[in-house]
Scaffold this motif. Structure first.
Motif, PDB file in Angstrom:
ATOM      1  N   VAL A 116      56.294 -27.561  -5.567  1.00  0.00           N
ATOM      2  CA  VAL A 116      55.390 -27.693  -4.780  1.00  0.00           C
ATOM      3  C   VAL A 116      55.562 -27.419  -3.215  1.00  0.00           C
ATOM      4  N   LEU A 117      54.861 -26.550  -2.787  1.00  0.00           N
ATOM      5  CA  LEU A 117      55.009 -26.565  -1.192  1.00  0.00           C
ATOM      6  C   LEU A 117      54.014 -27.602  -0.663  1.00  0.00           C
ATOM      7  N   ALA A 118      54.716 -28.673  -0.299  1.00  0.00           N
ATOM      8  CA  ALA A 118      53.845 -29.811   0.246  1.00  0.00           C
ATOM      9  C   ALA A 118      53.727 -29.739   1.755  1.00  0.00           C
ATOM     10  N   ALA A 119      52.469 -30.113   1.939  1.00  0.00           N
ATOM     11  CA  ALA A 119      52.294 -30.571   3.488  1.00  0.00           C
ATOM     12  C   ALA A 119      53.177 -32.026   3.699  1.00  0.00           C
ATOM     13  N   PRO A 120      53.858 -32.199   4.990  1.00  0.00           N
ATOM     14  CA  PRO A 120      54.607 -33.302   5.232  1.00  0.00           C
ATOM     15  C   PRO A 120      53.774 -34.575   4.972  1.00  0.00           C
ATOM     16  N   SER A 121      52.334 -34.501   5.392  1.00  0.00           N
ATOM     17  CA  SER A 121      51.425 -35.486   5.401  1.00  0.00           C
ATOM     18  C   SER A 121      51.207 -35.991   3.886  1.00  0.00           C
ATOM     19  N   ASP A 122      51.623 -35.098   3.014  1.00  0.00           N
ATOM     20  CA  ASP A 122      51.493 -35.575   1.395  1.00  0.00           C
ATOM     21  C   ASP A 122      52.633 -36.142   0.714  1.00  0.00           C
ATOM     22  N   LEU A 123      53.866 -36.203   1.447  1.00  0.00           N
ATOM     23  CA  LEU A 123      55.037 -36.534   0.887  1.00  0.00           C
ATOM     24  C   LEU A 123      54.969 -38.050   0.341  1.00  0.00           C
ATOM     25  N   GLY A 124      54.357 -38.885   1.025  1.00  0.00           N
ATOM     26  CA  GLY A 124      54.335 -40.285   0.694  1.00  0.00           C
ATOM     27  C   GLY A 124      53.624 -40.378  -0.687  1.00  0.00           C
ATOM     28  N   ARG A 125      52.356 -39.618  -0.920  1.00  0.00           N
ATOM     29  CA  ARG A 125      51.500 -39.658  -1.903  1.00  0.00           C
ATOM     30  C   ARG A 125      52.341 -38.975  -3.441  1.00  0.00           C
ATOM     31  N   LEU A 140      58.310 -36.611  -7.566  1.00  0.00           N
ATOM     32  CA  LEU A 140      59.275 -35.267  -7.068  1.00  0.00           C
ATOM     33  C   LEU A 140      60.825 -35.714  -7.357  1.00  0.00           C
ATOM     34  N   VAL A 141      61.516 -34.529  -7.518  1.00  0.00           N
ATOM     35  CA  VAL A 141      63.073 -34.898  -8.132  1.00  0.00           C
ATOM     36  C   VAL A 141      63.789 -34.679  -6.683  1.00  0.00           C
ATOM     37  N   TRP A 180      62.917 -32.356  10.869  1.00  0.00           N
ATOM     38  CA  TRP A 180      62.425 -31.928   9.625  1.00  0.00           C
ATOM     39  C   TRP A 180      63.560 -32.286   8.550  1.00  0.00           C
ATOM     40  N   ARG A 181      64.765 -31.979   8.718  1.00  0.00           N
ATOM     41  CA  ARG A 181      65.990 -32.074   7.750  1.00  0.00           C
ATOM     42  C   ARG A 181      66.025 -33.769   7.352  1.00  0.00           C
ATOM     43  N   ASP A 182      66.066 -34.720   8.449  1.00  0.00           N
ATOM     44  CA  ASP A 182      66.319 -36.083   8.154  1.00  0.00           C
ATOM     45  C   ASP A 182      65.077 -36.810   8.065  1.00  0.00           C
ATOM     46  N   ARG A 183      64.093 -36.659   8.592  1.00  0.00           N
ATOM     47  CA  ARG A 183      62.900 -37.496   8.715  1.00  0.00           C
ATOM     48  C   ARG A 183      61.580 -36.973   7.962  1.00  0.00           C
ATOM     49  N   LEU A 184      61.240 -35.820   8.425  1.00  0.00           N
ATOM     50  CA  LEU A 184      60.057 -35.209   7.714  1.00  0.00           C
ATOM     51  C   LEU A 184      60.088 -34.876   6.029  1.00  0.00           C
ATOM     52  N   ALA A 185      61.484 -34.446   5.852  1.00  0.00           N
ATOM     53  CA  ALA A 185      61.729 -34.029   4.380  1.00  0.00           C
ATOM     54  C   ALA A 185      62.313 -35.369   3.393  1.00  0.00           C
ATOM     55  N   SER A 186      62.239 -36.347   4.054  1.00  0.00           N
ATOM     56  CA  SER A 186      62.861 -37.507   3.079  1.00  0.00           C
ATOM     57  C   SER A 186      61.487 -38.586   3.123  1.00  0.00           C
ATOM     58  N   TRP A 187      61.820 -39.559   2.215  1.00  0.00           N
ATOM     59  CA  TRP A 187      60.963 -40.707   2.001  1.00  0.00           C
ATOM     60  C   TRP A 187      61.872 -41.969   1.526  1.00  0.00           C
ATOM     61  N   LEU A 217      55.910 -38.721  14.221  1.00  0.00           N
ATOM     62  CA  LEU A 217      55.732 -38.125  12.767  1.00  0.00           C
ATOM     63  C   LEU A 217      54.275 -38.205  12.343  1.00  0.00           C
ATOM     64  N   VAL A 218      53.595 -37.378  11.797  1.00  0.00           N
ATOM     65  CA  VAL A 218      52.476 -37.229  11.070  1.00  0.00           C
ATOM     66  C   VAL A 218      52.545 -38.309  10.160  1.00  0.00           C
ATOM     67  N   LEU A 219      51.155 -39.004   9.784  1.00  0.00           N
ATOM     68  CA  LEU A 219      51.069 -40.017   8.974  1.00  0.00           C
ATOM     69  C   LEU A 219      51.300 -39.408   7.503  1.00  0.00           C
ATOM     70  N   ARG A 220      52.270 -40.109   6.790  1.00  0.00           N
ATOM     71  CA  ARG A 220      52.859 -39.655   5.688  1.00  0.00           C
ATOM     72  C   ARG A 220      52.391 -40.764   4.539  1.00  0.00           C
ATOM     73  N   LEU A 221      51.884 -41.793   4.687  1.00  0.00           N
ATOM     74  CA  LEU A 221      51.539 -43.052   3.743  1.00  0.00           C
ATOM     75  C   LEU A 221      50.799 -42.283   2.318  1.00  0.00           C
ATOM     76  N   PRO A 222      51.298 -42.908   1.296  1.00  0.00           N
ATOM     77  CA  PRO A 222      50.558 -42.484   0.211  1.00  0.00           C
ATOM     78  C   PRO A 222      48.939 -42.334   0.338  1.00  0.00           C
ATOM     79  N   ASP A 223      48.360 -43.267   0.953  1.00  0.00           N
ATOM     80  CA  ASP A 223      46.975 -43.402   1.195  1.00  0.00           C
ATOM     81  C   ASP A 223      46.659 -42.702   2.810  1.00  0.00           C
ATOM     82  N   ALA A 224      47.339 -41.767   2.991  1.00  0.00           N
ATOM     83  CA  ALA A 224      47.401 -41.348   4.493  1.00  0.00           C
ATOM     84  C   ALA A 224      45.871 -40.493   4.420  1.00  0.00           C
TER      85      ALA A 224
END
Length: 481
Positions: A80-89, A94-95, A117-124, A422-429
C-alpha cells in the motif's frame, strides 16, 4: 498526494525481451520475472508505476477503486502506498518494517531520510510501518516588480516602518497584499483553494507557526526544558487528549484566512490558486515544487519571480492559554505530511518478503529522486535532495536555484527545525478533517473564527469521547509512543 490509497497493481510481469533496458534495471528484471503477482494500492499509482517500469522493466495493470467506500485498502493488496494521514487508520493491518531495511547500510539509504519522515511520519506508536517514497512541499513565490518600484517601496516603508521585502511572517504577507491592492487596484492575493482539503492545508500552514514554537538543533538545551506539549503539541492536549482548536494560534490562523479571502479577486476560489500568479493577477502565491518549474518554463514569468519559504507566525499564541511569544523575524514551523507517500506492506500479503522487496524498490533513492519532480508529487524526503535533488528539471537560473535551495534548507533541514508539525493521522482523521473543513468554510462565509473553531473543538471532543485509546492515539498522532 492528499487522498488515501486509490489503485491496485493486480499483476506484474516482465517486459518483452525486445525492450532495451538499462544496466541499473537488470538485477530487478530477474526478480520480477519470478513474481507473477504482486498487488499495490496507491493514490499516485500511475505516476509511481511509470517510474517503477522504467527502473525495473516490470509491467503492471491498474484497477482503480473508490477511496470513500473502501474502508480497508490493505485487504486486497500486498503493498500500500499510503498517505501519511491514513497511517493511523491502516496501522492495524500493516506489517512493521524489517530491521534489515532500517540498518544504515541498507539499500534504502535509511540514514539519509529526513528524520521527520523516517522517525515520525513513517511510524505509529513507536513502530515503523512504512518507507518514505516522496514528500510534500509548498514554497512562496513573489513577483519581481513587487519590490522593484522605488517610489512605491518608499511609500510602503513610510507606512509600515520597514522596507518592502519577501514576507517572513503572515502579518507581513497581509501588509504587502493590502498595500499592493491599494496601490494598483488589483487583487493582493490569489483566490483561495476551492477544494476543502487544500483550504485545510493552507489553514495548517498558517496555524503551525502560530501554535508551535520552532526549535533548532542549537536550541536542544532549551528544548529539553520544555514539556512535550510545547515541543510537539498541535490540535490536542497531549496530557488529556482534549482538542485545542478553539484557542490561541488556531483563531489567528482563521482570522488570517478570512483576510486573505478579502484580498482575493472578489472572494473567488480556484482549483489551482497559484495560476492567478502565473497569469500576473496576484503579487504572491504559495506553490508546489512542480508549479515552480511551470512558472520558469513560461515565457511571461521566466526569471521574473523570487522563491522563499512559506511565511511563519509573528507570534506564538499557546492554544492552552498564556502570554504570546513574539517572533518578529518569523516563527517558521513547516506542517508536513499533508501530501507524500509511504510504502507499506499489508499483513494480508501472500508473500511478505517479496512485498517488502517491492516496497524497497519504490522507496529506493533512485525512484525517490525521480518522484520528487513528478507532476502532482514533489517534495524531498532525503537530506541529499535538499541540495542535490534533480532540480535541473525546474530550469531555474543560478539566482533562483540558490533561492530555491535556501528555501528547502530553511524548511526541511533537520538542524534548522527539529519539531515540524505533522498532518492529522488519527484513525478517525478523515471525519475530523471534514468537521474542520466545515468550520473553515464558515469562517470564509463570515463567521467569527473564535465561534467557528470553538464549535469544531466541541465536535472533535464529542466524536472522540467514546474511544478507549483516545489519549494513546493522540500521542501516536504526533510521533510519540
Amino acid at each position: 498526494m492528499t487522498a488515501g490509497p486509490s489503485a491496485v497493481i493486480s499483476s506484474m510481469r516482465a517486459k518483452p525481451a525486445a525492450r532495451r533496458r538499462s544496466r541499473k534495471s537488470r538485477p530487478y528484471q530477474r526478480t520480477w520475472a519470478k513474481r507473477p503477482k504482486c498487488r499495490l494500492r496507491s493514490a499516485g499509482a500511475r505516476t509511481h508505476l511509470g517510474l517503477l517500469e522504467r527502473r525495473t522493466g516490470a509491467g503492471v495493470e491498474i484497477v482503480p477503486f473508490d477511496t470513500n467506500t473502501d474502508s480497508d485498502p490493505g485487504k486486497a493488496a500486498d503493498v500500500v502506498l499510503a498517505a501519511p494521514s491514513d497511517l493511523g487508520r491502516l496501522a492495524p493491518g500493516l506489517v512493521p518494517v524489517p530491521d534489515g531495511i532500517t540498518r544504515p547500510s541498507s539499500e534504502i539509504g535509511w540514514g539519509n531520510l529526513l528524520p521527520v519522515w523516517r522517525d515520525r511520519l513513517a511510524s505509529w506508536s513507536g513502530t515503523t510501518l512504512g518507507l518514505p517514497v516522496h514528500g510534500d512541499l509548498r514554497l512562496m513565490v513573489c513577483r519581481g516588480d513587487l519590490f522593484s518600484d522605488a517610489d512605491r517601496n518608499r511609500r510602503f516603508e513610510s507606512r509600515h516602518g520597514r522596507p518592502a521585502r519577501a514576507p517572513v511572517t503572515w502579518r507581513e504577507a497581509l501588509e504587502l497584499a493590502e498595500f499592493w491592492k491599494a496601490e494598483t487596484g488589483k487583487p493582493g492575493w490569489t483566490p483561495l483553494p476551492s477544494a476543502p482539503g487544500d483550504r485545510l492545508r493552507l489553514f495548517y500552514a498558517i496555524a503551525s507557526g502560530h501554535v508551535v514554537e520552532r526549535l533548532s538543533a542549537t536550541d536542544r538545551a532549551r528544548s529539553e526544558k520544555l514539556d512535550e506539549q510545547a515541543r510537539f503539541g498541535l490540535e490536542f492536549d497531549l496530557a488529556t487528549g482534549k482538542c485545542l482548536l478553539g484557542g490561541g494560534g488556531f483563531i489567528r490562523a482563521g482570522e488570517i484566512m478570512a483576510r486573505l479571502a478579502s484580498l482575493s479577486p472578489q472572494g473567488a476560489t480556484a482549483a489551482e490558486p497559484w495560476q492567478s500568479f502565473e497569469r500576473g493577477d496576484a503579487p504572491m502565491a504559495v506553490v508546489s515544487v512542480s508549479a515552480i518549474g511551470r512558472l520558469q518554463r513560461r515565457k511571461a514569468s521566466r526569471d521574473r519571480f523570487s522563491i522563499h519559504p512559506v511565511p511563519g507566525g509573528d507570534a506564538v499564541l499557546p492554544a492552552k492559554g498564556g502570554p504570546a511569544v513574539p517572533y518578529p523575524l518569523g516563527n517558521l514551523v513547516p506542517h508536513l505530511g499533508m501530501g507524500g507517500a509511504l510504502a507499506c506492506v499489508s499483513s494480508s500479503a501472500k508473500d511478505i518478503p517479496r512485498s517488502w522487496a517491492l516496497a524497497t524498490v519504490l522507496a529506493s533513492p533512485a525512484l525517490s529522486q525521480d518522484a520528487v519532480l513528478d507532476q502532482g508529487l514533489g517534495g524531498p524526503v532525503r537530506e541529499q535532495q535538499l541540495d542535490t535533488g534533480p532540480w535541473d528539471g525546474l530550469e531555474l537560473d543560478r539566482e533562483r536555484l540558490d533561492q530555491f535551495r535556501a528555501a528547502l534548507r530553511r524548511t526541511l533541514l533537520p538542524l534548522d527545525c527539529i519539531n515540524p508539525s505533522l498532518v492529522l493521522r488519527l484513525p478517525d482523521a478523515r471525519s475530523l478533517a471534514c468537521r474542520l473543513e466545515r468550520g473553515i468554510a464558515d469562517i470564509l462565509a463570515g463567521k467569527q473564527a473564535l465561534e467557528a473553531l470553538a464549535t469544531v473543538a466541541a465536535d472533535w471532543n464529542a466524536a472522540r469521547s467514546g474511544r478507549g485509546a483516545a489519549l494513546r492515539e493522540v500521542r501516536a498522532n504526533v510521533g510519540l509512543s
